[in-house]
Design a protein around this motif. Structure first.
Motif, PDB file in Angstrom:
ATOM      1  N   UNK A 154     -63.409 -37.607  16.668  1.00 23.57           N
ATOM      2  CA  UNK A 154     -64.707 -37.104  16.210  1.00 23.57           C
ATOM      3  C   UNK A 154     -65.403 -36.280  17.290  1.00 23.57           C
ATOM      4  N   UNK A 155     -65.356 -36.754  18.532  1.00 22.19           N
ATOM      5  CA  UNK A 155     -66.053 -36.048  19.611  1.00 22.19           C
ATOM      6  C   UNK A 155     -65.388 -34.712  19.924  1.00 22.19           C
ATOM      7  N   UNK A 156     -64.140 -34.541  19.552  1.00 24.37           N
ATOM      8  CA  UNK A 156     -63.421 -33.304  19.833  1.00 24.37           C
ATOM      9  C   UNK A 156     -63.521 -32.270  18.736  1.00 24.37           C
ATOM     10  N   UNK A 157     -64.365 -32.506  17.758  1.00 22.53           N
ATOM     11  CA  UNK A 157     -64.511 -31.552  16.656  1.00 22.53           C
ATOM     12  C   UNK A 157     -65.323 -30.348  17.126  1.00 22.53           C
ATOM     13  N   UNK A 158     -64.822 -29.160  16.816  1.00 24.48           N
ATOM     14  CA  UNK A 158     -65.508 -27.936  17.222  1.00 24.48           C
ATOM     15  C   UNK A 158     -65.073 -26.786  16.335  1.00 24.48           C
ATOM     16  N   UNK A 159     -65.848 -25.725  16.423  1.00 22.49           N
ATOM     17  CA  UNK A 159     -65.509 -24.481  15.746  1.00 22.49           C
ATOM     18  C   UNK A 159     -65.413 -23.420  16.843  1.00 22.49           C
ATOM     19  N   UNK A 160     -64.316 -22.701  16.855  1.00 23.67           N
ATOM     20  CA  UNK A 160     -64.117 -21.655  17.846  1.00 23.67           C
ATOM     21  C   UNK A 160     -64.905 -20.418  17.437  1.00 23.67           C
ATOM     22  N   UNK A 161     -65.715 -19.908  18.336  1.00 26.40           N
ATOM     23  CA  UNK A 161     -66.522 -18.720  18.067  1.00 26.40           C
ATOM     24  C   UNK A 161     -65.869 -17.517  18.751  1.00 26.40           C
ATOM     25  N   UNK A 206     -69.787 -29.237  17.546  1.00 27.20           N
ATOM     26  CA  UNK A 206     -70.651 -30.064  16.695  1.00 27.20           C
ATOM     27  C   UNK A 206     -70.322 -31.551  16.802  1.00 27.20           C
ATOM     28  N   UNK A 207     -69.108 -31.909  17.151  1.00 33.48           N
ATOM     29  CA  UNK A 207     -68.743 -33.319  17.320  1.00 33.48           C
ATOM     30  C   UNK A 207     -69.490 -33.961  18.474  1.00 33.48           C
ATOM     31  N   UNK A 208     -69.581 -33.256  19.587  1.00 30.58           N
ATOM     32  CA  UNK A 208     -70.340 -33.767  20.731  1.00 30.58           C
ATOM     33  C   UNK A 208     -71.819 -33.894  20.397  1.00 30.58           C
ATOM     34  N   UNK A 209     -72.333 -32.925  19.652  1.00 29.44           N
ATOM     35  CA  UNK A 209     -73.744 -32.960  19.279  1.00 29.44           C
ATOM     36  C   UNK A 209     -74.038 -34.173  18.399  1.00 29.44           C
ATOM     37  N   UNK A 210     -73.181 -34.426  17.434  1.00 29.41           N
ATOM     38  CA  UNK A 210     -73.379 -35.593  16.565  1.00 29.41           C
ATOM     39  C   UNK A 210     -73.260 -36.876  17.374  1.00 29.41           C
ATOM     40  N   UNK A 211     -72.336 -36.904  18.332  1.00 28.65           N
ATOM     41  CA  UNK A 211     -72.199 -38.074  19.198  1.00 28.65           C
ATOM     42  C   UNK A 211     -73.475 -38.273  20.021  1.00 28.65           C
ATOM     43  N   UNK A 212     -74.078 -37.188  20.502  1.00 32.01           N
ATOM     44  CA  UNK A 212     -75.326 -37.292  21.265  1.00 32.01           C
ATOM     45  C   UNK A 212     -76.457 -37.825  20.379  1.00 32.01           C
ATOM     46  N   UNK A 213     -76.473 -37.424  19.117  1.00 31.08           N
ATOM     47  CA  UNK A 213     -77.482 -37.941  18.183  1.00 31.08           C
ATOM     48  C   UNK A 213     -77.288 -39.442  17.977  1.00 31.08           C
ATOM     49  N   UNK A 237     -66.320 -45.458  22.949  1.00 33.17           N
ATOM     50  CA  UNK A 237     -65.183 -46.371  22.929  1.00 33.17           C
ATOM     51  C   UNK A 237     -65.126 -47.278  21.703  1.00 33.17           C
ATOM     52  N   UNK A 238     -66.252 -47.493  21.035  1.00 39.18           N
ATOM     53  CA  UNK A 238     -66.248 -48.406  19.889  1.00 39.18           C
ATOM     54  C   UNK A 238     -66.617 -47.726  18.570  1.00 39.18           C
ATOM     55  N   UNK A 239     -67.695 -46.963  18.571  1.00 41.73           N
ATOM     56  CA  UNK A 239     -68.158 -46.367  17.318  1.00 41.73           C
ATOM     57  C   UNK A 239     -67.307 -45.167  16.915  1.00 41.73           C
ATOM     58  N   UNK A 240     -67.006 -44.283  17.870  1.00 39.51           N
ATOM     59  CA  UNK A 240     -66.201 -43.104  17.530  1.00 39.51           C
ATOM     60  C   UNK A 240     -64.814 -43.453  16.989  1.00 39.51           C
ATOM     61  N   UNK A 241     -64.114 -44.453  17.538  1.00 33.40           N
ATOM     62  CA  UNK A 241     -62.824 -44.800  16.932  1.00 33.40           C
ATOM     63  C   UNK A 241     -62.951 -45.282  15.480  1.00 33.40           C
ATOM     64  N   UNK A 242     -64.040 -45.973  15.177  1.00 30.63           N
ATOM     65  CA  UNK A 242     -64.242 -46.415  13.799  1.00 30.63           C
ATOM     66  C   UNK A 242     -64.496 -45.213  12.897  1.00 30.63           C
ATOM     67  N   UNK A 243     -65.324 -44.281  13.372  1.00 31.02           N
ATOM     68  CA  UNK A 243     -65.571 -43.054  12.601  1.00 31.02           C
ATOM     69  C   UNK A 243     -64.275 -42.276  12.460  1.00 31.02           C
ATOM     70  N   UNK A 244     -63.497 -42.215  13.540  1.00 31.38           N
ATOM     71  CA  UNK A 244     -62.217 -41.509  13.518  1.00 31.38           C
ATOM     72  C   UNK A 244     -61.266 -42.130  12.499  1.00 31.38           C
ATOM     73  N   UNK A 245     -61.304 -43.437  12.376  1.00 29.99           N
ATOM     74  CA  UNK A 245     -60.459 -44.131  11.410  1.00 29.99           C
ATOM     75  C   UNK A 245     -60.783 -43.673   9.993  1.00 29.99           C
TER      76      UNK A 245
END
Length: 141
Positions: free
Chosen positions: A52-59, A80-87, A37-45
């Protein structure tokens, strides 16, 4: 056997662990909200308004509007967006836990120093001091 189990549960370590797990779960929810709710919107900006969390590559084949739509259709995605968010979540949690452990260790050290200081100071006059005082009083009499 039931009494042994009660004794085991009543031990401080088990209770401390249970409290730690409950607080840890609550803390994880707070950190997840902080990141989502706070960090991802700043990254998205900085990424031009992209979620950012919705970033993915279709396989595979196909086009989907979002990661949720791709997953619902059963397509394989590399999220990969979810993975980076988990990190990011992990790093924040690890840093806060580090600060908490550091504070607890400082408190323990301060308590140990106070206990050592209390042990080093004599509680009153020693037996030799009392005997010398009695001797001196007897000499005066």
């Amino acid at each position: 056997m039931i009494q042994e189990f009660k004794d085991f549960i009543a031990k401080g370590n088990v209770m401390d662990m249970a409290v730690g797990i409950i607080i840890g779960a609550a803390f994880t929810a707070i950190v997840t909200s902080l990141v989502g709710d706070l960090i991802n919107p700043i990254i998205s900006l900085f990424m031009g308004g992209i979620d950012f969390a919705g970033q993915y590559v279709l396989l595979g084949d196909g086009e989907f509007a979002s990661i949720a739509a791709a997953e619902e259709a059963g397509a394989a995605v590399f999220a990969y967006g979810r993975f980076i968010m988990a990190i990011i979540n992990f790093l924040i949690i690890a840093f806060v836990v580090f600060l908490l452990v550091k504070a607890v260790n400082r408190a323990k050290e301060a308590t140990e120093k106070e206990e050592e200081a209390a042990e080093e100071e004599p509680a009153g006059p020693s037996q030799e001091d009392l005997l010398a005082e009695i001797r001196d009083l007897l000499k005066k009499a």
